[in-house]
Design a protein around this motif. Structure first.
Motif, PDB file in Angstrom:
ATOM      1  N   THR A 107      12.321   1.930   9.327  1.00 40.75           N
ATOM      2  CA  THR A 107      11.558   2.034   8.078  1.00 40.75           C
ATOM      3  C   THR A 107      12.149   1.167   6.968  1.00 40.75           C
ATOM      4  O   THR A 107      11.420   0.633   6.137  1.00 40.75           O
ATOM      5  CB  THR A 107      11.487   3.496   7.598  1.00 40.75           C
ATOM      6  OG1 THR A 107      12.812   4.049   7.561  1.00 40.75           O
ATOM      7  CG2 THR A 107      10.620   4.318   8.502  1.00 40.75           C
ATOM      8  N   LEU A 108      13.475   1.019   6.948  1.00 35.46           N
ATOM      9  CA  LEU A 108      14.089   0.189   5.912  1.00 35.46           C
ATOM     10  C   LEU A 108      13.668  -1.274   6.078  1.00 35.46           C
ATOM     11  O   LEU A 108      13.411  -1.978   5.091  1.00 35.46           O
ATOM     12  CB  LEU A 108      15.611   0.310   5.967  1.00 35.46           C
ATOM     13  CG  LEU A 108      16.381  -0.442   4.870  1.00 35.46           C
ATOM     14  CD1 LEU A 108      15.942   0.036   3.484  1.00 35.46           C
ATOM     15  CD2 LEU A 108      17.886  -0.268   5.047  1.00 35.46           C
ATOM     16  N   LYS A 109      13.549  -1.714   7.309  1.00 42.87           N
ATOM     17  CA  LYS A 109      13.087  -3.079   7.580  1.00 42.87           C
ATOM     18  C   LYS A 109      11.653  -3.258   7.082  1.00 42.87           C
ATOM     19  O   LYS A 109      11.314  -4.275   6.465  1.00 42.87           O
ATOM     20  CB  LYS A 109      13.177  -3.372   9.074  1.00 42.87           C
ATOM     21  CG  LYS A 109      12.789  -4.784   9.469  1.00 42.87           C
ATOM     22  CD  LYS A 109      13.005  -4.998  10.964  1.00 42.87           C
ATOM     23  CE  LYS A 109      12.687  -6.446  11.364  1.00 42.87           C
ATOM     24  NZ  LYS A 109      12.936  -6.677  12.817  1.00 42.87           N
ATOM     25  N   TYR A 111      10.169  -1.465   4.723  1.00 39.18           N
ATOM     26  CA  TYR A 111      10.208  -1.365   3.256  1.00 39.18           C
ATOM     27  C   TYR A 111      10.612  -2.700   2.635  1.00 39.18           C
ATOM     28  O   TYR A 111       9.938  -3.208   1.721  1.00 39.18           O
ATOM     29  CB  TYR A 111      11.178  -0.261   2.846  1.00 39.18           C
ATOM     30  CG  TYR A 111      11.508  -0.251   1.371  1.00 39.18           C
ATOM     31  CD1 TYR A 111      10.615   0.268   0.451  1.00 39.18           C
ATOM     32  CD2 TYR A 111      12.719  -0.769   0.901  1.00 39.18           C
ATOM     33  CE1 TYR A 111      10.913   0.272  -0.912  1.00 39.18           C
ATOM     34  CE2 TYR A 111      13.025  -0.770  -0.441  1.00 39.18           C
ATOM     35  CZ  TYR A 111      12.124  -0.250  -1.352  1.00 39.18           C
ATOM     36  OH  TYR A 111      12.419  -0.263  -2.691  1.00 39.18           O
ATOM     37  N   ASN A 112      11.677  -3.276   3.115  1.00 39.24           N
ATOM     38  CA  ASN A 112      12.149  -4.551   2.549  1.00 39.24           C
ATOM     39  C   ASN A 112      11.119  -5.667   2.719  1.00 39.24           C
ATOM     40  O   ASN A 112      10.967  -6.522   1.838  1.00 39.24           O
ATOM     41  CB  ASN A 112      13.477  -4.954   3.199  1.00 39.24           C
ATOM     42  CG  ASN A 112      14.633  -4.083   2.742  1.00 39.24           C
ATOM     43  OD1 ASN A 112      14.639  -3.572   1.618  1.00 39.24           O
ATOM     44  ND2 ASN A 112      15.627  -3.902   3.596  1.00 39.24           N
ATOM     45  N   ARG A 121       6.518  -2.884  -6.715  1.00 44.28           N
ATOM     46  CA  ARG A 121       7.870  -2.367  -6.540  1.00 44.28           C
ATOM     47  C   ARG A 121       7.833  -0.840  -6.544  1.00 44.28           C
ATOM     48  O   ARG A 121       7.125  -0.223  -7.346  1.00 44.28           O
ATOM     49  CB  ARG A 121       8.793  -2.835  -7.672  1.00 44.28           C
ATOM     50  CG  ARG A 121       9.181  -4.305  -7.617  1.00 44.28           C
ATOM     51  CD  ARG A 121      10.299  -4.533  -6.612  1.00 44.28           C
ATOM     52  NE  ARG A 121      10.841  -5.879  -6.719  1.00 44.28           N
ATOM     53  CZ  ARG A 121      10.346  -6.957  -6.142  1.00 44.28           C
ATOM     54  NH1 ARG A 121       9.242  -6.849  -5.425  1.00 44.28           N
ATOM     55  NH2 ARG A 121      10.918  -8.136  -6.289  1.00 44.28           N
ATOM     56  N   SER A 123      10.654   2.618  -5.067  1.00 46.01           N
ATOM     57  CA  SER A 123      11.939   2.917  -4.446  1.00 46.01           C
ATOM     58  C   SER A 123      11.759   3.221  -2.957  1.00 46.01           C
ATOM     59  O   SER A 123      10.658   3.567  -2.498  1.00 46.01           O
ATOM     60  CB  SER A 123      12.600   4.108  -5.133  1.00 46.01           C
ATOM     61  OG  SER A 123      11.869   5.297  -4.871  1.00 46.01           O
ATOM     62  N   TYR A 124      12.838   3.116  -2.228  1.00 48.10           N
ATOM     63  CA  TYR A 124      12.813   3.454  -0.802  1.00 48.10           C
ATOM     64  C   TYR A 124      12.482   4.937  -0.629  1.00 48.10           C
ATOM     65  O   TYR A 124      11.762   5.322   0.307  1.00 48.10           O
ATOM     66  CB  TYR A 124      14.165   3.123  -0.167  1.00 48.10           C
ATOM     67  CG  TYR A 124      14.242   3.374   1.316  1.00 48.10           C
ATOM     68  CD1 TYR A 124      13.310   2.837   2.192  1.00 48.10           C
ATOM     69  CD2 TYR A 124      15.269   4.159   1.844  1.00 48.10           C
ATOM     70  CE1 TYR A 124      13.385   3.074   3.561  1.00 48.10           C
ATOM     71  CE2 TYR A 124      15.363   4.397   3.217  1.00 48.10           C
ATOM     72  CZ  TYR A 124      14.413   3.856   4.072  1.00 48.10           C
ATOM     73  OH  TYR A 124      14.485   4.090   5.419  1.00 48.10           O
ATOM     74  N   LYS A 125      12.965   5.769  -1.548  1.00 48.76           N
ATOM     75  CA  LYS A 125      12.653   7.196  -1.502  1.00 48.76           C
ATOM     76  C   LYS A 125      11.155   7.433  -1.665  1.00 48.76           C
ATOM     77  O   LYS A 125      10.550   8.244  -0.939  1.00 48.76           O
ATOM     78  CB  LYS A 125      13.424   7.945  -2.590  1.00 48.76           C
ATOM     79  CG  LYS A 125      13.167   9.444  -2.593  1.00 48.76           C
ATOM     80  CD  LYS A 125      13.973  10.155  -3.669  1.00 48.76           C
ATOM     81  CE  LYS A 125      13.679  11.655  -3.666  1.00 48.76           C
ATOM     82  NZ  LYS A 125      14.447  12.365  -4.732  1.00 48.76           N
ATOM     83  N   PHE A 127       8.843   5.367  -0.909  1.00 47.56           N
ATOM     84  CA  PHE A 127       8.248   4.866   0.332  1.00 47.56           C
ATOM     85  C   PHE A 127       8.252   5.961   1.397  1.00 47.56           C
ATOM     86  O   PHE A 127       7.224   6.242   2.028  1.00 47.56           O
ATOM     87  CB  PHE A 127       9.045   3.648   0.791  1.00 47.56           C
ATOM     88  CG  PHE A 127       8.570   3.031   2.082  1.00 47.56           C
ATOM     89  CD1 PHE A 127       7.364   2.356   2.145  1.00 47.56           C
ATOM     90  CD2 PHE A 127       9.354   3.111   3.220  1.00 47.56           C
ATOM     91  CE1 PHE A 127       6.938   1.771   3.327  1.00 47.56           C
ATOM     92  CE2 PHE A 127       8.940   2.527   4.413  1.00 47.56           C
ATOM     93  CZ  PHE A 127       7.724   1.861   4.461  1.00 47.56           C
ATOM     94  N   LEU A 128       9.374   6.619   1.585  1.00 41.66           N
ATOM     95  CA  LEU A 128       9.485   7.674   2.595  1.00 41.66           C
ATOM     96  C   LEU A 128       8.664   8.910   2.234  1.00 41.66           C
ATOM     97  O   LEU A 128       8.203   9.630   3.123  1.00 41.66           O
ATOM     98  CB  LEU A 128      10.950   8.078   2.778  1.00 41.66           C
ATOM     99  CG  LEU A 128      11.877   7.020   3.378  1.00 41.66           C
ATOM    100  CD1 LEU A 128      13.312   7.547   3.426  1.00 41.66           C
ATOM    101  CD2 LEU A 128      11.417   6.616   4.773  1.00 41.66           C
ATOM    102  N   GLU A 256       8.164  10.294   5.947  1.00 39.07           N
ATOM    103  CA  GLU A 256       9.433  10.802   6.461  1.00 39.07           C
ATOM    104  C   GLU A 256       9.206  11.986   7.400  1.00 39.07           C
ATOM    105  O   GLU A 256       9.812  12.071   8.470  1.00 39.07           O
ATOM    106  CB  GLU A 256      10.331  11.213   5.293  1.00 39.07           C
ATOM    107  CG  GLU A 256      11.738  11.611   5.701  1.00 39.07           C
ATOM    108  CD  GLU A 256      12.624  11.826   4.493  1.00 39.07           C
ATOM    109  OE1 GLU A 256      13.808  11.450   4.558  1.00 39.07           O
ATOM    110  OE2 GLU A 256      12.138  12.370   3.472  1.00 39.07           O
TER     111      GLU A 256
END
Length: 374
Positions: A107-109, A111-112, A121, A123-125, A127-128, A256
């Motif tokens: 998921t981080l891949k 997201y980036n 823009r 946050s990653y949070k 996004f999850l 998530e």
């Protein structure tokens, strides 16, 4: 670098729609909010996009990503609406890891990569914690050959019986497009979901050539032969609610939470969805036969459905022995004639059994692996 392998017989997530609260986002590309969206105030009425904003579409190397603004009624205060940024997460965004599907360890891949397009823009949070729906679950396996795959499509149509009206077979030799759709995405209901079974090898090479050549050929060029895929769509809340009711998946709202669902549960969703169309084996009714012939007729039908061929059944005659060779030969001939005559009554009336008789082992084993047959 370790060799990349296409996951086989594993339920994965191919794509999903993600909704992130507008207040959690910082808009970089102003086109996203240039035009308003209006909806009816309740979910009981059909949503009407009177003045929809044009979605921002990012396209590169055969990959497409859409960003759009959406408003939905607030269930707690129907006078208000809630605004979201909607985007579609597709496993193609993983590039060379496409076949791994969307999972919690990548998921981080994702997201980036989304943030790198400089449209928005968050946050990653956030996004999850985005809400998910319109989920496509996929499952890969190899067919023995293209011919066997096409025979498998015919079997599915035959076995669908009264549900065959929902099935559409597509065979386009020029485009290399082979498959079967169960219902349509926009008309599917929880009890008759949208499913697609198709020949992944030719779909990738002919319909997604830029993506295939840019990211996949180097790693999977020697693994793609006869690859097929089945995809099942969890379209909306009503569909999700039905799957939860039958104990197939736990309740979830966010990305998530969804990605915590084990692959086994996703496979159960595929099996359950397929069962909405592929009915139980039906039987050919025996014609007016004597009681003894009726018993033989039913036993032959059972054997053919379990994968025995007519030659297997004819070999039974060789087990008979009489008091003399002449009597044995005559009796064996009569047994073989009886088996042939009764087998013809079944095979001539049941196209499914006729197909099984010709291509039984490979075709049926493939359909079992794809969770279409039990």
């Amino acid at each position: 670098m370790s060799e990349k392998i296409i996951p086989i017989q594993e339920a994965l997530t191919d794509s999903l729609s993600l909704s992130i609260p507008f207040e959690d986002c910082r808009i970089i590309d102003g086109r996203l909010t240039d035009m308003p969206v209006l909806y009816y105030p309740t979910l009981d009425e059909f949503e009407s996009e009177l003045m929809p904003p044009k979605p921002i579409t990012i396209e590169y190397h055969g990959i497409k990503l859409r960003f759009s603004l959406a408003e939905i009624p607030d269930h707690n205060d129907k006078k208000n609406t809630l605004r979201f940024i909607r985007l579609t997460l597709n496993s193609k965004l993983l590039h060379e890891d496409y076949f791994q599907g969307i999972r919690k360890d990548n998921t981080l891949k994702l997201y980036n990569r989304i943030i790198s397009f400089n449209v928005i823009r968050f946050s990653y949070k956030s996004f999850l914690q985005g809400r998910v729906n319109d989920i496509d679950i996929c499952y890969n396996d190899y067919a023995p050959s293209l011919k066997h795959f096409c025979d498998a499509l015919d079997n599915c149509v035959i076995d669908a019986l009264d549900k065959a009206k929902y099935l559409r077979k597509f065979i386009d030799t020029a485009q290399g497009n082979y498959g079967l759709s169960f219902n349509q995405r926009h008309t599917a209901k929880p009890s008759t979901p949208f499913i697609k079974l198709y020949y992944k090898e030719t779909e990738l090479i002919n319909r997604s050539p830029e993506f295939w050549n840019t990211y996949l050929f180097k790693h999977f060029g020697n693994q793609i032969k006869n690859l097929t895929r089945i995809e099942v769509t969890i379209r909306n809340y009503a569909h999700k609610k039905r799957l939860i009711k039958y104990g197939l998946i736990p309740n979830f709202k966010t990305l998530e939470e969804y990605l915590e669902i084990p692959s086994k549960n996703l496979k159960d969703v595929i099996i359950f969805s397929n069962s909405a169309y592929i009915g139980k084996d039906y039987r050919v009714k025996s014609p007016n036969l004597s009681p003894s012939d009726h018993i033989i007729f039913e036993l032959i039908q059972n054997c053919l459905r379990k994968g025995f061929t007519q030659d297997d059944l004819l070999n039974i005659a060789e087990t008979f022995h009489s008091n003399s060779k002449a009597s044995t030969d005559v009796s064996r001939s009569r047994i073989r004639s009886k088996i042939k005559d009764l087998s013809k009554l079944i095979l001539n009336k049941d196209l499914k059994l006729q197909t099984e008789h010709n291509y039984n082992n490979h075709v049926n084993e493939y359909l079992k692996r794809m969770n279409l047959y039990k």
